[in-house]
Design a protein around this motif. Sequence first.
Motif, short mmCIF file in Angstrom:
data_model
loop_
_atom_site.label_atom_id
_atom_site.label_comp_id
_atom_site.label_asym_id
_atom_site.label_seq_id
_atom_site.Cartn_x
_atom_site.Cartn_y
_atom_site.Cartn_z
N ASP A 102 -8.71 -1.19 -6.98
CA ASP A 102 -8.39 0.17 -6.56
C ASP A 102 -6.87 0.31 -6.67
O ASP A 102 -6.14 0.11 -5.71
N GLU A 104 -4.89 2.91 -7.27
CA GLU A 104 -4.25 4.02 -6.57
C GLU A 104 -3.91 3.62 -5.14
O GLU A 104 -2.82 3.89 -4.64
N THR A 105 -4.86 2.96 -4.48
CA THR A 105 -4.60 2.48 -3.12
C THR A 105 -3.52 1.40 -3.13
O THR A 105 -2.65 1.36 -2.24
N ILE A 431 -10.38 7.06 -11.24
CA ILE A 431 -9.98 6.84 -9.85
C ILE A 431 -11.21 6.72 -8.98
O ILE A 431 -12.15 7.52 -9.08
N LYS A 432 -11.23 5.74 -8.11
CA LYS A 432 -12.33 5.58 -7.17
C LYS A 432 -12.27 6.71 -6.13
O LYS A 432 -11.19 7.15 -5.74
N GLU A 434 -12.58 6.68 -3.01
CA GLU A 434 -11.88 6.34 -1.77
C GLU A 434 -10.43 5.95 -2.02
O GLU A 434 -9.72 5.50 -1.11
N ALA A 435 -9.91 6.14 -3.23
CA ALA A 435 -8.57 5.67 -3.57
C ALA A 435 -7.49 6.46 -2.85
O ALA A 435 -7.72 7.53 -2.30
N THR A 597 -6.15 7.32 -13.31
CA THR A 597 -4.90 6.57 -13.18
C THR A 597 -4.47 6.16 -14.58
O THR A 597 -5.20 5.45 -15.27
#
Length: 988
Positions: A102, A104-105, A431-432, A434-435, A597
């Motif tokens: 992930d 983005e996170t 992107i996930k 939850e990201a 992303t």
Amino acid sequence: MSSGSFNFNSAPQGAQPFSFSSPPQGSQPFNFNSALQGAQPFSFNSAPGPSQPFNFNTPLQSASFTFSSAPTGNNPFQFTGPIPPPTNPPKPTLCTNCAALDLETAFARAHSLYEGARRRANTRQLVTCRAPNGTVYLRDFYFVTSLGHRLTTAESPATGKCKLCAFFKQHITTTTGDERTTTYTVLAICSSESPLFQPPRKDPSGNWVRRDGWDEELEYNVFLAVVPDVEGVPRTGLPLRWLETELPRHGGIYRLTKPLAGGERPRVTLPRALPAGVDLNWARRWLRVCGRNHGVAGGGCCGPDKPPGATMRGFRVIDCTQAPPVVVEVPWSEKYVAVSYVWGPSTEDWPPTVTDAVHMTKEMGERYLWVDRLCIDQTNVDEKMALISRMDDIYAGAEFTIVNAAGDARTGLPGVLGTQRTVQPRVELAIKPEANSIAATNSEDAYLELLNVPEAEYNKETEGHRMWLDNFRHGLNNVMKIDLNELLAVGNTKDRAKQYGISVDHLDFFEDSAQQLNIPFDEFMEKQQQLATRIGITLPELVPWLQRKVAADAGAPIPDNQPLPPLDRPSQQSQSTTTSPSKPPVPLPLGLTPNKTTLISTMPEPRHTIRQSIWATRGWTYQEGVLATRRIVFTPDQLYWECNGMALAETLELPMKTLHVLSTDRTHRHFADYVLSGVFRGSDSSRHGGGGAVPEMQYGFREEGDKGVDGEVQRLDAHVRAFTGRRLTDGGGFVECFFRRGREGVPVWVGGFADGGTPALGHTFACSVSVWFHVARPVQRRAEFGVSEDEDDEDDEDNQGDNAHVDFFMAMLKPEWVKSVDMLWSAQMVLHSEDGSHSTLVSGHVPNLDEFAGGKNAGKKWLLTIKDPLVLKHLYLMHSSYGGWKRLMGKAVELHLSVPMTEEELTAGHKAGSLVSVLIFASRVPFVWDGRARFLILRKAGDAGERWERIGRLALTMEEWMMSKYKDSGDMVKDLPVRKFGKDITLV
């Protein structure tokens, strides 16, 4: 082509095009004895002629035939088996490990870590540590993921099955058989800690050096780096100096984001996506910024350096506005662009580099272009030599110089017209859902929250590790000039601190606190001692206790087993490199594409690429680059700008306005001294400040005149060392490069010593020549000395240069220090033209060597002859049983060569007479009691044996007990293992 056949015993494999710029003629069969595999196009710009069979004895697999117009005549395509329909290769997907990432996170949490440290919400700091096995490294960075062996094994997903693994693999250098580089880790690093910026530092008094506007006007960014796993380095760390030496080889990985909206504070760095062709809008912008900020000749640091109405005999340029362009004669006072490149084996009058430069000149809004091969009349020898002697003026007088660091004249300028450049690596990921969440996790583990590593694992990986050196050293040479009076003041401060049994930092804190409370210092310290006693601690423990109490009261307690943040003096807190805790953090900009992303590479750092280029190996091109004031450099990957006030790469956008500061004379602005300098400023040096096999960039674009004698000598010396490391062909004799209109060259002093006595010229010239840069590093298994193009041997202590002449110049030019060079001897040298028509003794008070080698004498090849030389009797070395140092007849010896050679070969060459070490300079080392005798190691040049070429240098140390027995310099030289050579030595 006519009546030709194309026969293959086996079919081509993979995507292999068969391309023809014109159609085949006549009867030309294409025969394959086995099947073709993969997508293989046969492309013709026009149709094949009659009677051209394409014969295949076995079936084709997905091969295509493309013609810009239909075939005519009898063109059979004959196949013995069926042709299956074309198939599209499967698109790369993600491997299981990459699919679980992930990013983005990861970016958001890494940014939160660094912003929290910036606001003192956590105790993270850039720490230099040493592992129990001796490995020195930096920590703590945000851990993203371990890649393991995925990038290096044959079955790796990076072979094409996983697009993210393949992207990461473009950012590593694999070394066969090196177990340390078989596994990798991805870290997220704060952009302010990239090697583009000097780490935060303190002045000699311990105060933070303020960066004007840095924290008030800028936001940070985060980039990813693929870091090799090294034994002893935890997951949150990276090897010391890796940021400076390895990251530039491949570049960082940034998240591509939307352009900043109006009113947003600029980021320290932002990535740029490069088009296939060069976007010269950036070059135009850089040129405008330079013109607005850096001033012009006579009032700044950039701009063409030539007086109004200046003239030059035979000056010609290419008029780029004419079609086709033509060479015309114009006054030198006209505006023009210059080009610097390596001609190579090209036989064209207008090779691609020149035609691309013509196009670029027009696109930049200029009319005239100067190219040496075309603008100098090669048939007029006198005029040609006169122009060559003024090459420095030509480059210094240009509006800017186009530098081709991507090949030679045949290569062209990458990205201009038809010359291709490297495709910028990039990858898009979904992107996930939850990201981008940075909310607190369910875990109470602060280490997992901050660094993405559980505390128990972090402690296990760092067990037995300790702090090393200081918290703000990346490994770059961070030389700090300390004023003598300031140093004495610091010494007094240390005495006061010792009086109270506290550190200097704590003393500074108490002094400022007393000043703010308007209480006499001694009275204030009595109260602090009483406070410590009531708490039940000692006075040295008081400041740490107060730090932890303040942190706990602010809701961010610091555990006892964690280090405290750096202590700022109360009067300096506003000048530290942190921002106000009350200022809310600004999240990273939104991604460029919704729900995706996009990772993009900044590609190899242009400074690194330039130093590895063919262009960088030539002596003449080095002079051209140094003498120009503005350079637009083409590398295979991107554009690079360097003027005397700033340096910029096309792949990274820097906040140019914020990074500019006012010059000391207040005439112009230039990049601040914490920004990485360029490759043309003579600023390369080793870790110890004296040149080295692994040159490192230094920081700052300060004016050349504000560094004092030592700074000026170091700058000139850096140019000489860089120049002599190039391939010196096509003229450029031993001395010719020194006297280029007085701008650059070996530092000499034509006056006297500061005591008004000894003439200095002969001694300063000999000192400078004798410390010319040579390195000692094995380049072959059988070689013990010599240079190598491989920079991996970066920790070899023998690679260091010699800066002793800098101290010598400082001592001889300062009355209070001149007595420290009382023992002094130099060889008698004569500078003369090759034809013997002009000569002068390099001694006494020769008024101006530049005038001697210029004017009517310009263009002559100058040689240096050592009169009645003293040479080493032999070179049989005695070795220490403990390794390391060597001795020659009782004196410690230091050897540096620029050619590969074993000790046996070196000794045998001296015995046979093909090699000789000639004494050039001997003196007491300034400021210490030892002495040093310096030799040039020479090799016979050519079959005649009448001239010699330098291949290295040698220094003998005369220890203090030896120097004490000498009455004068004559005794010093008599004690050396030397003999008279019997005839003069001429160097080429």
